[in-house]
Structures are given as structure tokens and as C-alpha cells.
Design an enzyme around this catalytic site. Sequence first.
Site, PDB file in Angstrom:
ATOM      1  N   HIS A   1      64.908  66.079  55.654  1.00 29.39           N
ATOM      2  CA  HIS A   1      65.076  66.016  57.114  1.00 29.39           C
ATOM      3  C   HIS A   1      63.890  66.633  57.851  1.00 29.39           C
ATOM      4  O   HIS A   1      64.034  67.172  58.953  1.00 29.39           O
ATOM      5  CB  HIS A   1      66.384  66.690  57.552  1.00 29.39           C
ATOM      6  CG  HIS A   1      67.607  66.053  56.985  1.00 29.39           C
ATOM      7  ND1 HIS A   1      68.179  64.919  57.508  1.00 29.39           N
ATOM      8  CD2 HIS A   1      68.380  66.394  55.913  1.00 29.39           C
ATOM      9  CE1 HIS A   1      69.248  64.583  56.792  1.00 29.39           C
ATOM     10  NE2 HIS A   1      69.375  65.449  55.816  1.00 29.39           N
TER      11      HIS A   1
ATOM     12  N   ASN B   1      75.285  62.813  58.841  1.00 32.36           N
ATOM     13  CA  ASN B   1      74.359  61.693  58.685  1.00 32.36           C
ATOM     14  C   ASN B   1      74.882  60.492  59.459  1.00 32.36           C
ATOM     15  O   ASN B   1      76.001  60.512  59.989  1.00 32.36           O
ATOM     16  CB  ASN B   1      74.217  61.306  57.206  1.00 32.36           C
ATOM     17  CG  ASN B   1      73.450  62.344  56.404  1.00 32.36           C
ATOM     18  OD1 ASN B   1      72.589  63.047  56.925  1.00 32.36           O
ATOM     19  ND2 ASN B   1      73.765  62.435  55.120  1.00 32.36           N
TER      20      ASN B   1
END
Length: 736
Positions: free
Chosen positions: A91, A164
Amino acid sequence: MAHLIPETLQKAQHAVMGHSSDKINDLAKETKETSASARLTTDYGVKLPTADDSLKIVSDSQQGPTLLEDPFARERIMRFDHERIPERVVHARGSGAFGKFKVYKSAENLTFAPVLTDTSRETPVFVRFSTVLGSRGSADTVRDVRGFAIKFYTQEGNWDLVGNDIPVFFIQDAIKFPDVIHAGKPEPHNEVPQAQTAHNNFWDFQFNHTEATHMFMWAMSDRGIPRSYRMMQGFGVNTFTMLNAKGERHFVKFVWTPDLGVHSLVWDEALKLAGQDPDFHRKDLWEAIENGVYPKWKFGVQAIAEADEHKFEFDILDATKVWPENLVPIQYFGELELNRNPDEFFTQTEQIAFCTSHVVPGIGFSNDPLLQGRNFSYFDTQLSRLGVNWQELPINRPVCPVMNFNRDGAMRHTITKSTVNYWPNRFEHNKPASHEEGGYVEYAEKVAGIKARARAPKFKEHFSQAQLFWNSMSKVEQNHILNALAFELDHCEDPVVYGRMVQRLADIDLGLAQAACEMVGGEMPMEATRANHGRKAPGLSQVEFPGVTPTIASRRVAILVADGYDKVAYGAAYAAISAGLAVPLVIGPRRAKVTAAGGGHEVTPHHHLEAFRSTMVDAIFIPGGEQSVRTLSKNGRALHWIREAFGHLKAIGATGEAVDLVQSTIGLSEVQVSATGDVHESYGVVTLKQVKPESFAEAVKIAKGAAGFLDNLFYAIAQHRNWDRELDGLNTQIAY
């Protein structure tokens, strides 16, 4: 700092203003702004006489040595040398924004957490979106899972919901985190490829780790290439728990659904954007908020009573499984809005840090083994990136009072006045809080079993939901999954890898496996490894999420013009696009003024045809004008714009002489165009040959089959893409 403001003053402010601006007010105390009246200083406050020359020995004729005693140069260079902190392992590539969260219906049947029960509250939030595998310098539009992490600054402490855009994950147990990420990252011998899974190691892991089967189907679907962060669903992924005031516990999964609908790029477009505009998603989010078109999501949960935990054929604690909505419906009761861009990327978007272990009273954890490991891992990684006092950074600290006996460590901000720093103490300072005072309540769960490195029986079934997902896709989405697999496996040079994966696909669907084998090679499967159960479930296909209402808001519409354009059609379209809160972008052969037919009107294009491409917009419109159309027809890039937009299934509008240009450029008999003063729509191509001032109504009604030109064009834009072009094979018949 927020926790040093007297509570009485805070309460007075909240009585007047509410809580929605608490975090912005908190950050204001740390915010500085440059100005013409300000003067350059050192970090210790001394004003600098120059920022151009180090202190050195000089003469009229000779440059001498630089002096080590110069504190100004030393500080400036030192600070530059140490600007970078370790990027996130995963990320790393992200973007974020501030906003607010509000529940419009209390969830008190599930939880006593005020953030989810108090309908009078507006809770400030910061949301960070991200890709997973790529480095900070990678592109936005690669095929990947997207992170969707929310920090709620509640009055009871920070709640981090770290999720997510896909509801499941590759692994069931967190002990496999190193393996799944190592396999997806660039290969160790040559550090390629960056930010993509199209390589041997990733797919070798997928074959050898069967529990990843369901997840890789999601990743190969259109969910892996979203059109925008604003058009993604968000999922908490893991199974959490909620506790209500009666002491009743439910297992829950968290869901966000965007008002704009769930939409994606097409693969060729995503590939090109990675090079043409690697910051496409960052810019898109910033632009929408800057233009006042605030992204919104509905917030809901799927809830299962504790007594019903074992009533399903799958284990509800398994993060590789969805809870099908026909079995466990989503209960929507809140709304998230993003309405403010960050003031500085590093201190806010880059330094924000999330932990799945950060929950507030009324919300808890389950025995989901992936969640248990995430609770350890996320906290641990923040220590590595930001140091022990990472929660004191302005973007991370709560807006509610903070008081404890934590002390010292690098970069400590808090100054605590006291003669004691321990509990218990003779003054009874900083007592632990009772439940009535807001103390966190642990659910008294009875646990019985043996210590073992093992999994519950239902965790061992890995293919049923992969079949469920495949069966639930539309024909278009199934085609895209096949094409994605064909692309990814084609980039695997090792025949063992792609040969095995073709066989793995036969565990899902024989037709899929055979079609993939034909594209990438390997031994053709002649029978299914296991029968496809044929079941479907709602909520898995993106086509079920078109958006709350048809709208062009925040969509980018390119208007292609050259000298001699039709100012009537141009003006009507530009005004209507702007009124619809979309973004009109004028594109010309040059970025210098372009003059309308007959003069009296001119426009400076936002971009020229070579610098900006059709991939960067949602639709194109070409107004007529004999000279303008003649110029565009002789410009190869203008013709490529039209063909590429058609190939990417985008809405195309044309009026007057531009109708013939569009028809000849596309060159397909199936695409019919207007020959009169009537509007004609064919495969998302909207045309009007004979234009009059009354052809453009002031009010646009976005509806299928409406009479007006702009009504039809805007409806085509609101549909996101014209999938009939693809289903009928038209997009593959032209070169783009």
C-alpha cells in the site's frame, strides 16, 4: 494538542459547532502557510540572510573552501538528506482526503458504539486509497487490489477500518503474509516487474496455494482496474464483532457502496494510462473534491448472530470467503462523504497510519486468523516506519482527550505535568475507566480447544466460492476475466507455471480453462477437475451497481475543436456539461486560441491532441463546423482519439459536419448516424446532422430515449460504457 484543551471549552465549542470539524481544528494548530511577508528561518527560528550561498572563504579573484562552521547549510542539507521515511511494504502508492461520516439509522440492535448509533453525530474521517504491490513511484492504474482505509476520529477514540475494494483475500492465516507478498512483489533476482502480478512467481504461488483461488478470480476481474477511487466498493475483508447494550454479540463484515456506482477501466486503457498519466486516480480524486462533487458511499454491515455462526457451508471466519448477500443481506445505515483535500501530502496522506486493532467500545474482533495476525502486523509496521510516538503525529492523534503513563521515546510531543508516571499511585491519577465511564468492554467469550497448528474443517474447501464468483459475472465480465488471465499467464515464461494454472482453472470452470489454454498454451483440459455447482449470488457483479441516479457529475468530457468550429453546438454543450457538474475539457490541434466559424467567439484549449489522450476522459464530443472538421479529419491523432474512444466503449457525440467525420473514422456499417434533424443513438454514438439553435434545450433530462441530443449523449455517458459494442465484437474491428 487536542487533549490539552480544557474539556469545558471543548464541550462549549461542540454545543455550538458539533464535532464534524474537530479534526480540522485540531490540525489547524500545526498548520503554517507561506506568504510574501514571511521570512526564511532555520528550524531553531533564526532568520537566514541567504539560501543561495554557503559560508566560505572568498577573495576578489579566488573561490576558497566551504566552512564546516556554517549551521545554515548544515541544517538545510541534513534535513534534505533525511526527508524520506521507509515507504510502506504494501500500500505504498496512495492518495487520501478528509471527510465526514454519519449514521442515518441507529445500529443499536448490533452495537452500543455511539459512532454507529448516534444519528446526531458527524464523525470526522480521513480516508486513504492505495494500490497494494507497487512502490510509491508506481502507476495508479495497474491491475491490483486497492486499499480502502478509514480513520474515524470518534469521541471515544480512533477507529481504523482498514479494508480493500475486494471482500476476500489470498490467504486464511496471517503467517502466510510474507509468502503472498514476496510472490507478488518483483522477482528477487532482477527486481522486475514493478507493480504487477504478471510473472512466474505470483502465479506459481497461486497454483501451490489453493486457498488463493477465489481471490485471484476477483483480482483478474474488473475490480482490479477501477475507473476511480470514487467508484470502488470498500470491504473490511475480515470478520469483526459487535456488542450491543444487552450484551449480545454479532459477527459482522463491513461494506461501503459508492453513490456513483462501481465502474472500471478497460484493460487497454489501463495499460496506456499507466504511461500517459500515472497519477490518474490521484488527480481524479483531487479534481472531484476541488470541484465540489464530493464522493459518497453508503455504509452497511452484514451481521450474523453468535448462535448462527456454524449454520453455513463455509466458515464465517475465513477471509477467503464472502458471505453471499442472498444468505446474509447488507444492512445500510450510514453515509461517508469526502469533502476536503489534504493541505500537505507527506504530513497527512503519507504519515497517516492505520491499525486494524484500533476499535472503539462496542466493536471487537473475531477469531479470524487473518485478522488476529493483522492486529499484530499493522501496529508493528507503524513502529518501523514512524517510530514509537507515531500516534502523536497530528494526522494520527485522536480528537478526544488522551491521558496515560506512556513516556519518552524518539520524537515525543506530549508534555505531561505530574509527579507520577505509573499506576497505581498514591494520588489515584489516571485511573482505568469503568464500563460506565466509557472503558472498553471485552466480550466474555468461552473458548475451548487444544493448541495446534491446524485449521477448522470448513477452511479446507477452496473452490466453491471461486465458482460462485465466476457464475455470478455478466458475460462482459467473464470475457474480461478470461482476457486478464490470458495477459497475465502470457507473461509467465515458465511452461510449468502457465501449464499448471490452466489445470487450476479447470477446478473452477472447464470452459474458462479451455479458453485460457487456447490463448496461453499448456495441455488442454478435457474434463473439469470438479463439477461447477452452477450457483450464483447477488452483489458480486459490478453491473448490479450502476449508481444511485444517472449522472454525468465529475465525468470528464473532451470537446474536440479546430478553427472554424460551430460555436452554437460548442457553447450549448460546454454550458450543459458544466451545469451537470462534469468537467468539460477543450482539446485542439494546438494550445493557442481557436476561433469559431464566422468569428465572434474563440476559446483557448485546455490541452492539445498530442499532450492529452482519449484515455484521460470519459466521453468525447465533436461540434460541427466545416473548417474545423476538415482540419481534424487530416489530423491522425484526432482520428485516433475517435477510434480509441470507440474501442474503449466510451460515449461519442457529434453534430453537423462532425457526424460524417465520426462515421468515416469508425467505419462500421453497424454504427448508424443521423442524416436529418433527428437525434440518432447507435452503440453509444449519439449524432445530430442538422443543427439549429433550438436543437439544444436549456434543461437536460438524462434518460434513455429522450428526444434531445444532449439528453441522449449524457445518458450514454452516465452508463459509463457501451458494453453492447464489446458483446457484438465491434470494438475489436477497428485499430486503436
